[in-house]
Design an enzyme around this catalytic site. Structure first.
Site, PDB file in Angstrom:
ATOM      1  CD  GLU A 153      53.216 -87.548 -28.893  1.00 14.49           C
ATOM      2  OE1 GLU A 153      52.844 -88.589 -29.487  1.00 14.49           O
ATOM      3  OE2 GLU A 153      54.262 -86.944 -29.173  1.00 14.49           O
ATOM      4  CD  GLU A 174      55.532 -93.858 -22.970  1.00 17.38           C
ATOM      5  OE1 GLU A 174      55.175 -94.868 -22.341  1.00 17.38           O
ATOM      6  OE2 GLU A 174      54.976 -93.453 -24.000  1.00 17.38           O
ATOM      7  CG  ASP A 196      45.415-100.622 -25.612  1.00 17.92           C
ATOM      8  OD1 ASP A 196      44.500-101.152 -26.275  1.00 17.92           O
ATOM      9  OD2 ASP A 196      46.247-101.272 -24.955  1.00 17.92           O
ATOM     10  CE  LYS A 226      39.603-110.379 -27.038  1.00 15.62           C
ATOM     11  NZ  LYS A 226      39.917-111.501 -26.099  1.00 15.62           N
ATOM     12  CG  ASP A 237      46.327 -97.984 -35.845  1.00 14.88           C
ATOM     13  OD1 ASP A 237      45.746 -97.893 -34.750  1.00 14.88           O
ATOM     14  OD2 ASP A 237      47.364 -98.650 -35.991  1.00 14.88           O
ATOM     15  CB  THR A 284      55.310 -93.995 -37.059  1.00 14.09           C
ATOM     16  OG1 THR A 284      54.170 -94.832 -37.347  1.00 14.09           O
ATOM     17  CG2 THR A 284      54.899 -92.931 -36.054  1.00 14.09           C
TER      18      THR A 284
END
Length: 244
Positions: free
Chosen positions: A74, A99, A149, A153, A185, A222
């Site tokens: 992941e 991460e 992310d 824009k 999303d 989540t």
């Protein structure tokens, strides 16, 4: 490698410039954040056992985990709860999480301690380096990139993680038949992901109609995703197999 976030309302979306690396633009934006005392202590106790580093070079997953098992990666696990949920639900599988933000690493290591998980290992470096320097070709059964992310824009779309070059580098780390699982999303990013994947050599959509996938049961929902659903936000999953 992602923004390391969950769904769009889990963290602020930064407009700051991404940090550069040897490959150019990094796949994340550095944010200031302090570890809680609990995260710090979990990190200090458990990093020596569960942490992996760039300096170790190319790993042999069988040596790292002490067995030959289905291997998941992941990229950008955020605070780590979803990754811990998946690892706890599938003790017969192994999981590597990537991460860059230390509070997230500390949070995952606390989850690992609290749940007694033995099938999780963690990198605290840019996922580009993990892919290029740390993982052998065809070693992964599944790669997951959840809620990167969106760089919503239009002028920032070139900064999005899911691009042809990145997908092809992941492809070589997946075994033939392995799965690349993306989720977002942001509808515009979902459309972008689908365009990239449809044009990517060596991948085929797992959906016969060529569309988005229902959320697999093994991808945890989540609390932010649940809240988003109540507010009418959509979530799009894409699952593609490596074909060659």
């Amino acid at each position: 490698m992602t923004d390391q976030n969950g769904p769009q309302d889990t963290k602020e979306r930064s407009e700051s410039s991404p940090v550069t690396t040897r490959r150019g633009i990094r796949s994340f934006v550095l944010r200031q954040g302090r570890m809680t005392e609990g995260q710090k202590k979990a990190y200090e106790r458990s990093w020596p056992k569960y942490g992996l580093t760039r300096e170790q070079g190319m790993i042999d997953p069988r040596e790292v985990f002490g067995r030959d098992a289905m291997l998941n990666l992941e990229i950008g696990f955020g605070m780590g709860k979803s990754l811990a949920d998946m690892a706890e639900a599938a003790p017969e599988q192994d999981f590597i999480g990537v991460e860059v933000h230390l509070p997230g690493v500390g949070s995952l290591l606390k989850e690992v301690e609290d749940r007694g998980l033995e099938n999780v290992r963690v990198y605290n470096i840019d996922g580009n380096d993990v892919i290029d320097l740390c993982l052998p070709d065809a070693c992964l059964d599944r790669v997951m990139v959840f809620f990167p992310d969106p760089w919503h824009k239009k002028k920032h779309h070139k900064r999005r993680l899911i691009q042809h070059e990145f997908v092809q580098r992941i492809r070589h780390k997946l075994r033939v038949g392995g799965v690349l699982h993306l989720a977002t999303d942001w509808e515009n990013y979902a459309e972008h992901m689908m365009e990239v994947m449809n044009e990517s050599e060596g991948f085929a959509n797992t959906q016969s109609d060529g569309g988005y996938s229902p959320r697999p049961e093994d991808r945890p929902i989540t609390k932010f995703e649940k809240r988003g659903e109540r507010l009418g936000h959509g979530v799009w999953d894409l699952l593609f197999n490596r074909t060659n």
